[in-house]
Design a protein around this motif. Sequence first.
Motif, PDB file in Angstrom:
ATOM      1  N   SER A  85       0.752  -1.204  -0.018  1.00  0.00           N
ATOM      2  CA  SER A  85       0.181   0.086  -0.103  1.00  0.00           C
ATOM      3  C   SER A  85       0.952   1.286  -0.283  1.00  0.00           C
ATOM      4  CB  SER A  85      -1.001  -0.096   1.021  1.00  0.00           C
ATOM      5  OG  SER A  85      -0.115   0.097   2.465  1.00  0.00           O
ATOM      6  N   MET A  86      -0.011   2.330  -0.516  1.00  0.00           N
ATOM      7  CA  MET A  86       0.905   3.850  -0.540  1.00  0.00           C
ATOM      8  C   MET A  86      -0.045   4.739  -0.065  1.00  0.00           C
ATOM      9  SD  MET A  86       3.829   3.577  -3.611  1.00  0.00           S
ATOM     10  CE  MET A  86       4.252   4.831  -3.086  1.00  0.00           C
ATOM     11  N   ASP A  87       0.212   5.931   0.493  1.00  0.00           N
ATOM     12  CA  ASP A  87      -0.481   7.011   0.524  1.00  0.00           C
ATOM     13  C   ASP A  87      -0.069   7.992  -0.060  1.00  0.00           C
ATOM     14  OD1 ASP A  87      -1.592   6.037   3.928  1.00  0.00           O
ATOM     15  OD2 ASP A  87      -2.589   5.363   2.144  1.00  0.00           O
ATOM     16  N   SER A  88      -0.852   8.715  -0.314  1.00  0.00           N
ATOM     17  CA  SER A  88      -0.475  10.286  -1.167  1.00  0.00           C
ATOM     18  C   SER A  88      -1.419  11.263  -1.072  1.00  0.00           C
ATOM     19  CB  SER A  88      -0.121  10.143  -2.802  1.00  0.00           C
ATOM     20  OG  SER A  88       0.378  11.152  -3.393  1.00  0.00           O
ATOM     21  N   TYR A  89      -1.124  12.669  -1.092  1.00  0.00           N
ATOM     22  CA  TYR A  89      -1.849  13.651  -1.082  1.00  0.00           C
ATOM     23  C   TYR A  89      -2.115  14.118  -2.546  1.00  0.00           C
ATOM     24  CZ  TYR A  89      -1.506  14.458   3.865  1.00  0.00           C
ATOM     25  OH  TYR A  89      -1.265  14.058   5.237  1.00  0.00           O
ATOM     26  N   GLU A  90      -3.320  14.484  -2.625  1.00  0.00           N
ATOM     27  CA  GLU A  90      -3.697  14.935  -4.122  1.00  0.00           C
ATOM     28  C   GLU A  90      -2.742  16.084  -4.733  1.00  0.00           C
ATOM     29  OE1 GLU A  90      -7.916  16.473  -3.347  1.00  0.00           O
ATOM     30  OE2 GLU A  90      -8.124  15.758  -5.351  1.00  0.00           O
ATOM     31  N   GLY A  91      -2.619  15.878  -5.761  1.00  0.00           N
ATOM     32  CA  GLY A  91      -1.553  16.860  -6.490  1.00  0.00           C
ATOM     33  C   GLY A  91      -0.222  16.502  -6.342  1.00  0.00           C
ATOM     34  N   GLN A  92       0.386  15.313  -5.631  1.00  0.00           N
ATOM     35  CA  GLN A  92       1.422  14.844  -5.650  1.00  0.00           C
ATOM     36  C   GLN A  92       1.872  13.862  -6.740  1.00  0.00           C
ATOM     37  OE1 GLN A  92       1.976  13.385  -1.818  1.00  0.00           O
ATOM     38  NE2 GLN A  92       3.132  15.308  -0.908  1.00  0.00           N
ATOM     39  N   GLU A  93       3.071  13.613  -7.007  1.00  0.00           N
ATOM     40  CA  GLU A  93       3.497  12.706  -7.891  1.00  0.00           C
ATOM     41  C   GLU A  93       3.596  11.340  -7.290  1.00  0.00           C
ATOM     42  OE1 GLU A  93       6.884  12.532 -11.235  1.00  0.00           O
ATOM     43  OE2 GLU A  93       7.598  12.050  -9.365  1.00  0.00           O
ATOM     44  N   VAL A  94       3.210  10.254  -7.798  1.00  0.00           N
ATOM     45  CA  VAL A  94       3.459   8.924  -7.043  1.00  0.00           C
ATOM     46  C   VAL A  94       4.359   8.097  -7.800  1.00  0.00           C
ATOM     47  CG1 VAL A  94       2.087   6.780  -6.061  1.00  0.00           C
ATOM     48  CG2 VAL A  94       1.177   9.249  -5.775  1.00  0.00           C
ATOM     49  N   ASN A  95       5.094   7.184  -7.240  1.00  0.00           N
ATOM     50  CA  ASN A  95       5.905   6.354  -7.766  1.00  0.00           C
ATOM     51  C   ASN A  95       5.854   4.820  -7.144  1.00  0.00           C
ATOM     52  OD1 ASN A  95       7.310   8.068  -9.597  1.00  0.00           O
ATOM     53  ND2 ASN A  95       8.312   9.082  -7.954  1.00  0.00           N
ATOM     54  N   ILE A  96       5.499   3.799  -7.816  1.00  0.00           N
ATOM     55  CA  ILE A  96       5.369   2.623  -7.552  1.00  0.00           C
ATOM     56  C   ILE A  96       6.395   1.685  -8.186  1.00  0.00           C
ATOM     57  CG2 ILE A  96       3.655   0.753  -6.994  1.00  0.00           C
ATOM     58  CD1 ILE A  96       1.190   2.688  -7.582  1.00  0.00           C
ATOM     59  N   THR A  97       6.806   0.925  -7.296  1.00  0.00           N
ATOM     60  CA  THR A  97       8.062   0.092  -8.145  1.00  0.00           C
ATOM     61  C   THR A  97       7.711  -1.496  -7.662  1.00  0.00           C
ATOM     62  OG1 THR A  97       9.751   1.526  -7.542  1.00  0.00           O
ATOM     63  CG2 THR A  97      10.462  -0.625  -7.873  1.00  0.00           C
ATOM     64  N   CYS A  98       7.970  -2.064  -8.907  1.00  0.00           N
ATOM     65  CA  CYS A  98       7.952  -3.538  -8.974  1.00  0.00           C
ATOM     66  C   CYS A  98       9.181  -4.148  -9.267  1.00  0.00           C
ATOM     67  CB  CYS A  98       6.878  -3.947 -10.187  1.00  0.00           C
ATOM     68  SG  CYS A  98       6.429  -5.517 -10.149  1.00  0.00           S
ATOM     69  N   SER A  99       9.404  -5.196  -8.467  1.00  0.00           N
ATOM     70  CA  SER A  99      10.715  -5.876  -8.851  1.00  0.00           C
ATOM     71  C   SER A  99      10.609  -7.252  -9.449  1.00  0.00           C
ATOM     72  CB  SER A  99      11.464  -6.048  -7.398  1.00  0.00           C
ATOM     73  OG  SER A  99      10.658  -6.967  -6.559  1.00  0.00           O
ATOM     74  N   HIS A 100      11.127  -7.542 -10.505  1.00  0.00           N
ATOM     75  CA  HIS A 100      11.106  -8.869 -11.298  1.00  0.00           C
ATOM     76  C   HIS A 100      12.421  -9.402 -11.696  1.00  0.00           C
ATOM     77  CE1 HIS A 100      10.817  -5.307 -14.171  1.00  0.00           C
ATOM     78  NE2 HIS A 100       9.663  -5.000 -13.641  1.00  0.00           N
ATOM     79  N   ASN A 101      12.912  -9.974 -11.037  1.00  0.00           N
ATOM     80  CA  ASN A 101      14.449 -10.376 -11.120  1.00  0.00           C
ATOM     81  C   ASN A 101      14.559 -11.370 -12.231  1.00  0.00           C
ATOM     82  OD1 ASN A 101      15.323  -8.979  -8.939  1.00  0.00           O
ATOM     83  ND2 ASN A 101      15.186 -10.632  -7.414  1.00  0.00           N
ATOM     84  N   ASN A 102      13.630 -12.019 -12.386  1.00  0.00           N
ATOM     85  CA  ASN A 102      13.606 -13.046 -13.499  1.00  0.00           C
ATOM     86  C   ASN A 102      13.001 -12.859 -14.821  1.00  0.00           C
ATOM     87  OD1 ASN A 102      15.482 -14.668 -11.919  1.00  0.00           O
ATOM     88  ND2 ASN A 102      13.911 -15.465 -10.554  1.00  0.00           N
ATOM     89  N   ILE A 103      12.833 -11.729 -15.190  1.00  0.00           N
ATOM     90  CA  ILE A 103      11.819 -11.550 -16.339  1.00  0.00           C
ATOM     91  C   ILE A 103      12.553 -12.116 -17.541  1.00  0.00           C
ATOM     92  CG2 ILE A 103      13.158  -9.219 -16.782  1.00  0.00           C
ATOM     93  CD1 ILE A 103      10.556  -8.158 -17.758  1.00  0.00           C
ATOM     94  N   ALA A 104      11.587 -12.642 -18.221  1.00  0.00           N
ATOM     95  CA  ALA A 104      12.047 -13.245 -19.670  1.00  0.00           C
ATOM     96  C   ALA A 104      12.404 -12.025 -20.414  1.00  0.00           C
ATOM     97  CB  ALA A 104      10.742 -13.751 -20.436  1.00  0.00           C
ATOM     98  N   THR A 105      13.616 -12.553 -21.160  1.00  0.00           N
ATOM     99  CA  THR A 105      14.500 -11.742 -22.215  1.00  0.00           C
ATOM    100  C   THR A 105      13.601 -10.672 -23.100  1.00  0.00           C
ATOM    101  OG1 THR A 105      16.179 -13.234 -21.851  1.00  0.00           O
ATOM    102  CG2 THR A 105      16.289 -11.615 -23.888  1.00  0.00           C
TER     103      THR A 105
END
Lengths: 112, 115
Positions: free
Chosen positions: A9-29
Motif C-alpha cells: 500500500s501507499m498513501d499520497s496527497y492530491e496533486g503529488q507525484e506517486v511512484n510505485i516500484t515492482c521488482s521482477h528479477n527473472n523477467i523473460a528476455t
Amino acid sequence: LAKTTQPISMDSYEGQEVNITCSHNNIATNDYITWYQQFPSQGPRFIIQGYKTKVTNEVASLFIPADRKSSTLSLPRVSLSDTAVYYCLVGYSGAGSYQLTFGKGTKLSVIP
Amino acid sequence: ETGVTQTPRHLVMGMTNKKSLKCEQHLGHNAMYWYKQSAKKPLELMFVYNFKEQTENNSVPSRFSPECPNSSHLFLHLHTLQPEDSALYLCASSQDRRGIYNEQFFGPGTRLTVL
C-alpha cells in the motif's frame, strides 16, 4: 521461481507525484512489463506497457532500468479518482516453460 | 466497455449445483484467461488458453473445468463448489501470450457466491 514484488500500500496527497516500484528479477528476455489499475468490483484496466528505458502516455510514465529487474510506475499529480489497486504484470521463462505473473498489487490511497 | 463480456454478472449457487460462466471477446484475440479474485486479495491466474489450446493450469481444483471451443469464447464449468470458492471471476483476452501484444483486456467479472 517467478516472483513479482510490489509494495502492499501507499498513501499520497492530491496533486503529488506517486511512484510505485515492482521488482521482477527473472523477467523473460523478450517480455514487456505491463501495469494495470483496478477499482473495486471491476476488472483491471491497462495503464502502460514498456520494454526498457522510459515510456510515457497521457496518464502515466514507466521507468525501466537497463537490467530490467525492476520497473517504476509514475503517476503525475494524482487525484482522488486515482485511488485504486495497481498491478504489474511480467512474463517469466524457465525450464522450458513460460509464465505470466501479476504482482500482488499496490493499494494507492489518495488523500484530499 | 473493453470488448470482453461475461455472463452472468452475479451468480448464487449451492454446493451441489452445476453452473457455467461464459466469456466472449470481440477483439479478434488469440489468448484467453480465467482469473479468481477473492475479497481483498490479488488476482490468481487459473487457466490460460492460446489458440484454443490450454497452456496453463495453475493447480486449479478439478471442480473448475474450463472449455474453449474457439478463440472468441471461454467457459468455466462449476460443480460441487465450496463456500471458499466465492469470489469475483474475471475473464481476459490478449492478442498474444507474450511480447508487446500481451496487453490483457478484462471483462467486468462474475461475482460468484457459493452457499
